[in-house]
Structure formats: structure tokens, C-alpha cells
Scaffold this active site. Sequence first.
Site, PDB file in Angstrom:
ATOM      1  N   THR A  37      12.119   2.507   8.912  1.00 47.17           N
ATOM      2  CA  THR A  37      11.203   1.570   9.570  1.00 47.17           C
ATOM      3  C   THR A  37      10.513   0.688   8.536  1.00 47.17           C
ATOM      4  O   THR A  37      10.180  -0.460   8.830  1.00 47.17           O
ATOM      5  CB  THR A  37      10.167   2.313  10.440  1.00 47.17           C
ATOM      6  OG1 THR A  37       9.442   3.232   9.639  1.00 47.17           O
ATOM      7  CG2 THR A  37      10.845   3.048  11.583  1.00 47.17           C
ATOM      8  N   GLY A  68       3.031  -3.729   6.581  1.00 46.88           N
ATOM      9  CA  GLY A  68       3.444  -4.624   7.658  1.00 46.88           C
ATOM     10  C   GLY A  68       3.229  -6.087   7.355  1.00 46.88           C
ATOM     11  O   GLY A  68       4.064  -6.933   7.668  1.00 46.88           O
ATOM     12  N   GLU A  69       2.109  -6.431   6.777  1.00 45.69           N
ATOM     13  CA  GLU A  69       1.790  -7.839   6.608  1.00 45.69           C
ATOM     14  C   GLU A  69       2.213  -8.386   5.255  1.00 45.69           C
ATOM     15  O   GLU A  69       2.670  -9.527   5.159  1.00 45.69           O
ATOM     16  CB  GLU A  69       0.305  -8.056   6.907  1.00 45.69           C
ATOM     17  CG  GLU A  69       0.080  -7.784   8.394  1.00 45.69           C
ATOM     18  CD  GLU A  69      -1.358  -7.803   8.825  1.00 45.69           C
ATOM     19  OE1 GLU A  69      -1.842  -8.893   9.121  1.00 45.69           O
ATOM     20  OE2 GLU A  69      -1.990  -6.737   8.897  1.00 45.69           O
ATOM     21  N   PHE A  92       0.901  -8.207  16.569  1.00 48.70           N
ATOM     22  CA  PHE A  92       0.782  -9.232  15.517  1.00 48.70           C
ATOM     23  C   PHE A  92      -0.629  -9.781  15.375  1.00 48.70           C
ATOM     24  O   PHE A  92      -0.820 -10.830  14.767  1.00 48.70           O
ATOM     25  CB  PHE A  92       1.768 -10.380  15.759  1.00 48.70           C
ATOM     26  CG  PHE A  92       3.160  -9.938  16.112  1.00 48.70           C
ATOM     27  CD1 PHE A  92       3.842  -9.058  15.287  1.00 48.70           C
ATOM     28  CD2 PHE A  92       3.787 -10.376  17.267  1.00 48.70           C
ATOM     29  CE1 PHE A  92       5.130  -8.631  15.603  1.00 48.70           C
ATOM     30  CE2 PHE A  92       5.069  -9.959  17.585  1.00 48.70           C
ATOM     31  CZ  PHE A  92       5.737  -9.092  16.760  1.00 48.70           C
ATOM     32  N   LYS A 103       0.241   2.941   0.844  1.00 48.83           N
ATOM     33  CA  LYS A 103      -0.491   1.680   1.050  1.00 48.83           C
ATOM     34  C   LYS A 103       0.145   0.957   2.249  1.00 48.83           C
ATOM     35  O   LYS A 103       1.181   1.370   2.754  1.00 48.83           O
ATOM     36  CB  LYS A 103      -0.406   0.787  -0.190  1.00 48.83           C
ATOM     37  CG  LYS A 103      -0.970   1.405  -1.463  1.00 48.83           C
ATOM     38  CD  LYS A 103      -1.157   0.372  -2.590  1.00 48.83           C
ATOM     39  CE  LYS A 103       0.131  -0.019  -3.260  1.00 48.83           C
ATOM     40  NZ  LYS A 103      -0.081  -0.846  -4.488  1.00 48.83           N
ATOM     41  N   GLY A 104      -0.467  -0.123   2.686  1.00 53.59           N
ATOM     42  CA  GLY A 104       0.047  -0.860   3.844  1.00 53.59           C
ATOM     43  C   GLY A 104       1.285  -1.661   3.506  1.00 53.59           C
ATOM     44  O   GLY A 104       1.574  -1.964   2.348  1.00 53.59           O
ATOM     45  N   GLN A 161      10.497  -3.260   8.633  1.00 52.20           N
ATOM     46  CA  GLN A 161       9.255  -4.032   8.577  1.00 52.20           C
ATOM     47  C   GLN A 161       9.393  -5.200   7.605  1.00 52.20           C
ATOM     48  O   GLN A 161       8.974  -6.316   7.889  1.00 52.20           O
ATOM     49  CB  GLN A 161       8.101  -3.152   8.079  1.00 52.20           C
ATOM     50  CG  GLN A 161       7.364  -2.408   9.135  1.00 52.20           C
ATOM     51  CD  GLN A 161       6.415  -3.315   9.879  1.00 52.20           C
ATOM     52  OE1 GLN A 161       6.789  -4.381  10.355  1.00 52.20           O
ATOM     53  NE2 GLN A 161       5.180  -2.911   9.997  1.00 52.20           N
ATOM     54  N   ARG A 208       3.807   4.995  -1.766  1.00 52.81           N
ATOM     55  CA  ARG A 208       4.910   5.834  -1.300  1.00 52.81           C
ATOM     56  C   ARG A 208       5.470   5.274   0.003  1.00 52.81           C
ATOM     57  O   ARG A 208       4.697   4.888   0.889  1.00 52.81           O
ATOM     58  CB  ARG A 208       4.409   7.265  -1.060  1.00 52.81           C
ATOM     59  CG  ARG A 208       5.520   8.248  -0.740  1.00 52.81           C
ATOM     60  CD  ARG A 208       5.003   9.677  -0.780  1.00 52.81           C
ATOM     61  NE  ARG A 208       4.353  10.072   0.467  1.00 52.81           N
ATOM     62  CZ  ARG A 208       5.017  10.588   1.508  1.00 52.81           C
ATOM     63  NH1 ARG A 208       6.320  10.748   1.457  1.00 52.81           N
ATOM     64  NH2 ARG A 208       4.370  10.944   2.597  1.00 52.81           N
TER      65      ARG A 208
HETATM   66 MO1  MOS Z   1      -2.782  -7.888  12.224  1.00 51.04          MO
HETATM   67  S1  MOS Z   1      -2.814  -9.936  12.220  1.00 51.04           S
HETATM   68  O1  MOS Z   1      -4.010  -7.533  11.146  1.00 51.04           O
HETATM   69  O2  MOS Z   1      -2.949  -7.334  13.783  1.00 51.04           O
END
Ligand code: MOS
Length: 708
Positions: free
Chosen positions: A604, A674-675, A232, A671-672, A608, A598
Site C-alpha cells: 500500500t 500519503g502527501e 483528500f 513517518k507519514g 500511495q 520504516r
Molecule cells: Mo489531507 S489534504 O491533510 O486530508
Amino acid sequence: MTRVDARDKVTGAVRFATDHHPEGMLHAALAVATIARGRVTAVHTGAAEAVPGVRLVLTRLSPDELRPAGHNMAGGFAVQSFQPLLGDRIAYRGQPIALVVADTVVAARAAADAVTADYAAEPAITGLDDEHAETVRQQEAIPIPFAADIVVGDPQAEYAAAPVHVDATYDHPAQNAAPLELLASIVAWNGDRLTVHEGTQNAGAVRHGLARQLGIDPELVRVVSPYLGGGFGQKNALQPHLGPLALAARRIGRPVRLELTRTQTFHQGSFRPRSRHRVRLGAQADGLIVAALHDATQQTSRHDLFPASYTKVTSRLYGYRAFGGSQHLVRTDVQTPGYMRAPYEQPAVWAFESAVDELAYALGLDPVALRLANDTTTDPVSGLRFSSRHVGECLRRGAELFGWAERDPRPGRMRGPDGTELGWGVAIGAYPASTAAASATIEVHADGSVTVLVDGHEMGQGLRSAVALLVAADLDIEVDRVNVRLGDTLDGAQHLTAGSWGTASALPAVHAALARLRTERDRQDRDPADPPSVATAGNGLPEAMLDRARQGLLAAAGPVYPTFTAYSFIAHFVEVAVEPVTRRIRVPRVVSVADCGRVASPVTAAAQVRGGVVWGLGGALREHLETDPRHGGFLNATLEDYPVTVNADIGVIDVDFVNRPDPLLNPLGVKGLGEVAMVGVAAAVANAVFHATGRRLRRLPIRLTDLL
Ligand code: MOS
């Protein structure tokens, strides 16, 4: 098979860092400072040394044996520039003042607890509003482009001329990432070679930072981090305990294991700093936002400037003609704050998307329609097109799935079947689609199985699964024939995995290595002498960036690329139910629709997003580090007192994806994710609370006492 390490994880077969117990291993523990600022004048170790089984009590190291590793945000390798145990300076409560090594954990902790110290305390600054606090304007204090104000057009004039205004200030608390896996390391010397097992998102920086601290060749240091129990952002660089631990192990000649306590992790790990956001929106009566101003103030430590980057995302949320962003930093006596999932985007977008909701009510417009009316295909800051931007589709699809059309726009009008006050809120989120330098090697074995060595770290986000799925599909083999190795500096640079760039950085390298393997095989068809079995490739970033990654330095491109700007997007729809008497706030359901290009690994990816939403709910309704104004540090530095979202807080979370490949960012169109998953959730909750109750709350977390 959709999550390749699931079975190993749930059966306990995965070995996390502290599961490694090398032969002859000893145990370390830390004694820590009890004041917020000053000097330590004496450390009393007699009682500690008398504990049976104690081998060593280290209280002071010399600058020759432990050199500075540098702050990772200022070109170095460490979570902060300040190194404890090197002098008499106490920079924050919880700072180590002694490191004890003993035969058992119990002996080490008992001895650490027996260490006492005398201090010469100095007045400490703990809050943003302390009259003695030093506040700096970021663009002057940190003269690099990343830290500069963002100004588009003439925001002051456009704002002044606009007929409709919102001007509101929002307070975001400090928070701690609190991963289940604590900060911990096992160090083992073999002659002049050093192996470190540590759950880190940046084995490369740990390796190079530690080598610099110890004055040894990085080739002699191996850092192993194949799995993390959550990262994180808290585990993104060299931790201050590691250098002293390595020296202690060398002095004793045995491997040593150190696991910080939870409270120590709260006081030594980086954390999301406090921040305050003044947002001004100037709009036309038809809803078009012509000017936005966002002025942010953020806590940093006294010894480091942890840069603020809140306006980077808010300047891209909509297609304004004019935008003005400024950022200030306030020095406080605390460990240096750092990245925590969506470090800037979560607070910034909570504030900004709350203000957009306030604007919708000021204009009498539907909050979804207002957002759609301000959508854009062009990045207002760079003037370049977005590589892909489907936030409008996220909003439309989310509204459909949620049943938004049924909403009575007037606050306080909707009721649940149980008599609770219902509120429906919406917000969008965005997160930069960066790319970090990464390479991959694919080895095809004689039995047809495949090993993939790739730069990156698996912290639960599913990178190993995304790589395995790609390779298995490409080579047409079963996914369990693919062995993915991550996070070991023996295998590669193991550059920082953060910024939601892990998958979008590793997969293009794997993709390129697969292509190279195919080329080799085509050649072999013509000359079948020696079957090719290995191919290596980078992910297309310049060689200079790969070089930086190999040196453990930050090496990421984007989100502004030469011909486009790349962001991921999301829309969240939240229902809150407020109990009429106790005012307890529940969240029965959430609908989130993401645009991450994509979808590389469907199971997962959905997990996420659900995890991000859960964390967003915690950010809105639970999490808050309570600063101790008397002694510094945090009053609620335990998982009992720092409330995170638990199952009882979570209702139905529906996740959907636009799932359209980005045509420009990389060949896979990824593209990303997780955040961006958690960005906007807190705003959607706050907006829903307003809709339920008519109370506009501009401070997180929202507590039931705010609604009494
Ligand atoms: Mo993340 S807060 O960019 O590890």
C-alpha cells in the site's frame, strides 16, 4: 495478503456510505444559487411541490433549530463558518437555497430543478487581482503562531549581499480534489438518536459539529465512516448540507439520503485555492543558498480566512542561513477553500523547486549536485535536528535508478527514438511528520481471532492493512484473523485522519495496546484464573490532546517536537517527451524515492507513492478550476471538463524507499507518506519541460499552447 480489504473492494462487498438504505428511506436533492453574491429575495417552490412524490421543500431554517458549528480552521467543526438556508445572504454560486425531499431520487432532483429564485445581486470578486479585493496580511489577520511569518536570520540583507540571484513569481491555479465518492450522507433518527452514514475523514468532528448545530447531546449522534471513496482533505469536517438534512429527516420522521451532484460537489466541497508565489534565492558561486525569500498570496472566501502555510515547508527544504516567508490572503466570493492533498506543499514546492532549478542553470551546476550541496541535518527554523532526513539518499538513489549521469545538461539537446524532445527534471519534496491523538483497543476472541478498534479512517490509503499486518505479526496469527474497525464513533473518538498522520498516529496506539496485552498475559501465566483478552492504549500523546480528540477538535502535534523536527522527504526524477509539431507533453517515466521512516505496509505504501505521482502529473499538466468571472463558481465543474490524469497519461513509475526507521518520532519509526508522495512532482515536470525545450513556465498547468 498485503491489502486486507482488496478482495472486498473489487468484489463490491465493501459498503460505502450511500450503500446504506435504511427501511423507509427517502431521497433529498438541493436547489442552488445561480449568482456569486447578493441576497435571495424570493424562492419559488410551487412547481417543485407539484412534482409527484415530493414530501418537503425546505427553503429557510430558523437560527434556533440550526446553530453555528464554526469553521474548523478557527476552532470549530465545519468546512466553513457560513451556513446556507439560514438567511437571505448568497455568499457563493452553488450555495443551497432549497432542500427537497421526495420518494425517489428522480422526483427529488426534478423538484430541485423546478425551484427558481429572485435575487438582488451584488458585485462579486472572483480573482486574486480584482482591484476591489480585500487583501490581508495573514500574521495580522490571524494572530496565532501557525499563521505567523517565518523569519530566520536577516534574509533581506543576506539576499542583497549574495552574488547570484533568482527572483521569480509562480502562479498556481485553484484545483478540486474530485474524489470519485461524492459528498453524500444518509441520516436516520431512532427516537432522539441520530445515525449518520457519510464518507468522512473526521467522524468525530461531524458528530460534535452536528450535535452543536442541532443543540443535542453528542452522545446521541453516531457517525459511521468505515470506508471512503477518496477523501483528500475535502471530507475533513462537517459539511453544510448535513444539518439541514438531519432537520428534514426529523420533520418527516423517515431516514433521508442526500448525494450531491458532481457539479454541486465542485461548488460546495472545499478546494485547493489559487495561490501566487514570489521566490527569491540568493546564492554563492559554489551553489550554497545563503538566503531564501518566499512571499505567498492565497485566495480565501469572504466569510472565512483559510490560512496559508506555504512557507512552513519551503523554509525546511534546505539548510539556508536566512529565510523570510510572508503570506497574504485575498477574500473572494466563493465557498471557503480548504485542504486538498499536500494543500500547501504541492504549490509551494512546485514554485520553490522550480526556482532552485533556475538557480542551477544560473550557476551552471547540476541540479542534483546543487540540491545535495544545500542539504542539512538541522531544521533552519527551530534550530533542532531533524529526527531523520534521508533526502540526500533519495536523490542519490533516484539519480542512479533513473540514469541521471547520462543527462546532457543543455536544454533542447536530448531526443527520444521517435524524434520527441526529451527533458529530464528533478525536484525534492517534504511534508511535516505530525502525530494526532489516537487510541486502540485489541480484543482477542476465544477462537483466536482478533478485533482491533482504532481511531482513524480508511480512505484507500491502506491504514486498515497497516494495522492488520502489525497485529498479525505481533500475535503470530494469520492476517485474515484480524478484523480492523475504523471510522465509527461507537468505537472511539475517530479524530481527523489527514495531514499524512493516519498511520503514524494509529500504529503507535496499536503497538502500545499489544504491549499491554502482553503484560496482562504474563501476569496471567502466574495466575491463570481469568484469561485476559482486551487491552486499550493511547499513542503517547498527552491526555489533554486525547480529550480534544474526543470532543472532535483538532488535536495534532508536530512537526516541531520538543527536541527535534520531523519531516518526510522524497525525490522525483521525471522524463518528459515533447512532440515536435503538436507540442503535446508526455511523461514516459518517473523515478521516486521516499524517506517515510520504516515502511509499515510495502504494497500500500508503493501504491500511495504511485498515486501521488499520478496526481502530481495531473497538477503539472491537467488540473485547473476555471473561475467564471461573470457568475462566480467554476466553469468546468464536471469530471468531463475538469481533466484529471488517466491511464493514457501515465508511463512507468518506479518507486523505491530508503526504509530506515525514524529513531525519535515513535517506537515503530514510522513517518507519514500519503502527501509527501506528490510533493515536488509538478516541479520535476516543469524542470523537465525546461530541459526539453528551454521554456521556463511559471504557471500551472503547463499546456501544449505554452510550448508553441
Ligand atoms: Mo489531507 S489534504 O491533510 O486530508
